[in-house]
Design an enzyme around this catalytic site. Structure first.
Site, mmCIF file in Angstrom:
data_model
loop_
_atom_site.group_PDB
_atom_site.id
_atom_site.type_symbol
_atom_site.label_atom_id
_atom_site.label_comp_id
_atom_site.label_asym_id
_atom_site.label_seq_id
_atom_site.Cartn_x
_atom_site.Cartn_y
_atom_site.Cartn_z
ATOM 1 N N THR A 19 7.336 2.696 7.670
ATOM 2 C CA THR A 19 8.145 1.549 8.103
ATOM 3 C C THR A 19 9.412 1.968 8.838
ATOM 4 O O THR A 19 9.851 1.280 9.776
ATOM 5 C CB THR A 19 8.520 0.705 6.853
ATOM 6 O OG1 THR A 19 7.316 0.161 6.336
ATOM 7 C CG2 THR A 19 9.468 -0.418 7.187
ATOM 8 N N SER A 85 1.574 5.094 5.855
ATOM 9 C CA SER A 85 1.246 6.108 4.839
ATOM 10 C C SER A 85 0.008 5.734 4.028
ATOM 11 O O SER A 85 -0.550 6.571 3.321
ATOM 12 C CB SER A 85 2.432 6.380 3.925
ATOM 13 O OG SER A 85 2.613 5.341 3.021
ATOM 14 N N SER A 86 -0.444 4.496 4.133
ATOM 15 C CA SER A 86 -1.693 4.131 3.440
ATOM 16 C C SER A 86 -2.871 4.919 4.002
ATOM 17 O O SER A 86 -3.922 5.015 3.365
ATOM 18 C CB SER A 86 -1.992 2.644 3.612
ATOM 19 O OG SER A 86 -0.832 1.893 3.414
HETATM 20 N N1 ASP Z 1 3.222 0.606 4.747
HETATM 21 C C1 ASP Z 1 4.380 1.424 4.963
HETATM 22 C C2 ASP Z 1 3.968 2.868 4.791
HETATM 23 O O1 ASP Z 1 3.830 3.298 3.700
HETATM 24 C C3 ASP Z 1 5.451 1.049 4.015
HETATM 25 C C4 ASP Z 1 6.733 1.819 4.132
HETATM 26 O O2 ASP Z 1 6.859 2.801 4.804
HETATM 27 O O3 ASP Z 1 7.698 1.392 3.466
HETATM 28 O O4 ASP Z 1 3.755 3.535 5.761
#
Ligand code: ASP
Length: 575
Positions: A19, A85-86
């Site tokens: 994010t 990061s998922s």
């Molecule tokens: N979905 C994002 C990730 O993990 C969430 C974040 O970075 O806060 O890449």
């Protein structure tokens, strides 16, 4: 903690996505390139004039000065492709470790910008892949993109850069909302609040506020001076299974089928599971095939205890206790242990039961109990119930005397201590007596400020610069207690502050000055600290006192600056 020396600290920043650098596209956030270009426009992240003066290349930025004469210079590398990061897996984390390995010698530390969703997994994996780390590797990210007006990204990234650039914390860490956690102890606990992470079973290694407080005793010490080792062969066939009430045995069977080689099983409370025979049979069968099961509690805080309910215990040695590991750390450790070539199943289980990277707390109470089993003390205490022979009484005294001597030194009971030392057998050199934390008689007496006992021990030739397991010397303990009479004795006997003791000294002095703690300042001065050393923000204790308008403290600091060496009280002992 070691405040990193040298005028320029060179960091490598690996931007993997998340994010922090995302932009909105069609109403959803997607990873976006060019983070370095964004940072270049923000004065808190880049001093353009200084970069030009140094002739830095385009991908290299320099922070404004954080402490006088020291600059943090950092180069940003973008991962291709940038990922939410998922979508990160062991493959990408091993690539990160290999990139760190390639740049290891040229850099003082590393910052990994990562999405928050799987950051705890990433930090855990990196902590096992990177063995014998001597430099900080700090992961960070944000809940809100860095270019948004109200973002946590700027503070998190700046904090990670400053921690990696200014402190020698040779661990994989995670920095979020002013807290530096050991990476393999952290877990994400909030989807929205800026305090997204916590470390339920280990306090933060450092906390940033008006002062940077580093818990030096928690930071892992570098034991082996050898080179960095990157363990790239991590086992992918590992899994995470969360038990729930009524979980069917058929589902467990399906989950544990080959090629799975190891599973982290999240159990209830302190390690409990259902006692249904068909379920236990599935677990036993899997264990007999050689599948390793690590038992972790699904509670956020606490540990798996050895006495967990009959159910899982019946599976026997097929289950390894994960103690207080997070599931993220346990999964990473399992992958690492199964990936190590040439080990037997038993070797792997033994490795899992060890604390390899500070990821779990071993049960100290049990350790103590087992070390007492069969010892003279164990026998002696047992025979307290019926002391019948002179021999038994002697044995008991031999066993108890060291502990009693330490207690007497602590209590300042000079007479009792002298009598106890007489009782010690010749091979029990009183100068080598230590408690469980490695503190000697001199530590105990200095900590409590017992001048008489300290004098006697120094006359007996006690090691004036002995260190306990946390690296503390009698002098440091006396300073902490503001026992100036003892400080004077120790200094005269040759006690000195080591370079390690002087780390963060400036910040500590500024803290004392801001609290008008005159006794604290006098104690440090007497111990030989340089009162002019600047704190983390470049100000000296004197400047802090002046800025706060505290003239009394300022006058004290000025007078101490000019003071000569302290007169020794004792001049005749030999050490
Ligand atoms: N979905 C994002 C990730 O993990 C969430 C974040 O970075 O806060 O890449």
């Amino acid at each position: 903690m070691a405040r990193a020396p040298g005028p320029e600290r060179q960091l490598l920043v690996l931007y993997t996505g998340g994010t922090i650098g995302m932009r909105s596209e069609g109403g959803v956030l997607v990873p976006s390139q060019g983070l370095a270009a964004v940072l270049r426009t923000l004065p808190m992240f880049h001093d353009e004039a200084h970069a030009r003066a140094l002739g830095l290349p385009d991908d290299t930025l320099v922070l404004p000065p954080a402490s006088p004469g020291q600059r943090v210079i950092y180069t940003v590398l973008e991962h291709q492709p940038l990922l939410d990061s998922s979508d990160m897996t062991i493959t990408e984390w091993v690539q990160i470790a290999q990139t760190i390995e390639r740049h290891y010698e040229q850099h003082h530390g590393f910052v990994v910008i990562h999405g928050t969703d799987t950051m705890a997994f990433a930090a855990s994996v990196l902590s096992f892949v990177l063995e014998n780390l001597h430099k900080p590797v700090i992961l960070t990210g944000a809940q809100v993109p860095i270019h948004a007006l109200w973002s946590d990204g700027r503070e998190n990234l700046l904090g990670a850069l400053l921690m990696a650039g200014q402190y020698i914390i040779p661990e994989v860490c995670l920095f979020f909302q002013n807290q530096l956690f050991r990476g393999n102890r952290a877990t994400k606990v909030d989807t929205r609040r800026f305090g997204a992470f916590c470390s339920p079973n280990l306090p933060p290694l450092a906390t940033v506020g008006a002062d940077v407080m580093v818990s030096r005793e928690l930071v892992r010490k570098v034991i082996w001076k050898g080179p960095l080792v990157v363990h790239s062969s991590m086992e992918r066939d590992v899994g995470l299974l969360r038990l729930y009430p009524g979980i069917p045995a058929s589902l467990v069977r399906a989950f544990l089928r080959p090629p799975l080689k190891g599973v982290v099983m999240e159990t209830f409370g302190s390690g409990n599971g259902p006692t249904k025979p068909d379920l236990l049979q599935e677990l036993r069968a899997a264990a007999e095939r050689g599948l390793i099961i690590v038992n972790c509690t699904h509670c956020l805080q606490g540990t798996v205890t050895p006495g967990y309910a009959a159910g899982l215990a019946a599976v026997g040695t097929g289950i390894v206790s994960g103690l207080d590991m997070t599931s993220e750390a346990a999964l990473a450790k399992l992958s690492y242990v199964l990936g190590r070539p040439g080990l037997s199943l038993d070797d792997r289980k033994q490795l899992l039961a060890k604390d390899l990277r500070g990821e779990m707390t071993l049960p100290t109470v049990d350790k103590r109990q087992s070390s007492l089993q069969g010892s003279t003390l164990g026998h002696s205490v047992a025979c307290l119930l019926g002391l019948s022979s002179g021999q038994e009484v002697d044995a008991m005294w031999n066993a108890l005397t060291p502990s009693l001597a330490l207690a007497a030194a602590h209590a300042g009971d000079l007479e009792a201590l002298q009598e106890l030392l007489e009782l010690l057998s010749p091979e029990d050199n009183d100068l080598c007596l230590e408690d469980l934390s490695g503190q000697t008689l001199l530590h105990a007496a200095a900590r409590k400020g017992h001048v008489g006992v300290v004098t006697m021990l120094l006359h007996r030739g006690a090691d004036v610069n002995a260190r306990d397991q946390d690296g503390l010397s009698p002098l440091l303990l006396a300073v902490r207690g503001r026992h100036r009479g003892v400080i004077q004795l120790l200094r005269a006997a040759g006690a000195h502050l080591s370079p390690q003791d002087l780390e963060d000294m400036g910040t500590e002095l500024c803290r004392l000055a801001s609290r008008a703690d005159m006794e604290g300042l006098r104690a440090w001065s007497q111990a030989g600290a340089d009162l002019e050393q600047p704190g983390y923000d470049g100000r000296s204790a004197l400047q802090v006192a002046q800025a706060a308008g505290n003239l009394e403290v300022a006058a004290l600091l000025q007078s101490l600056k000019g003071a000569g060496p302290w007169e020794p009280l004792l001049s005749t002992w030999t050490c």
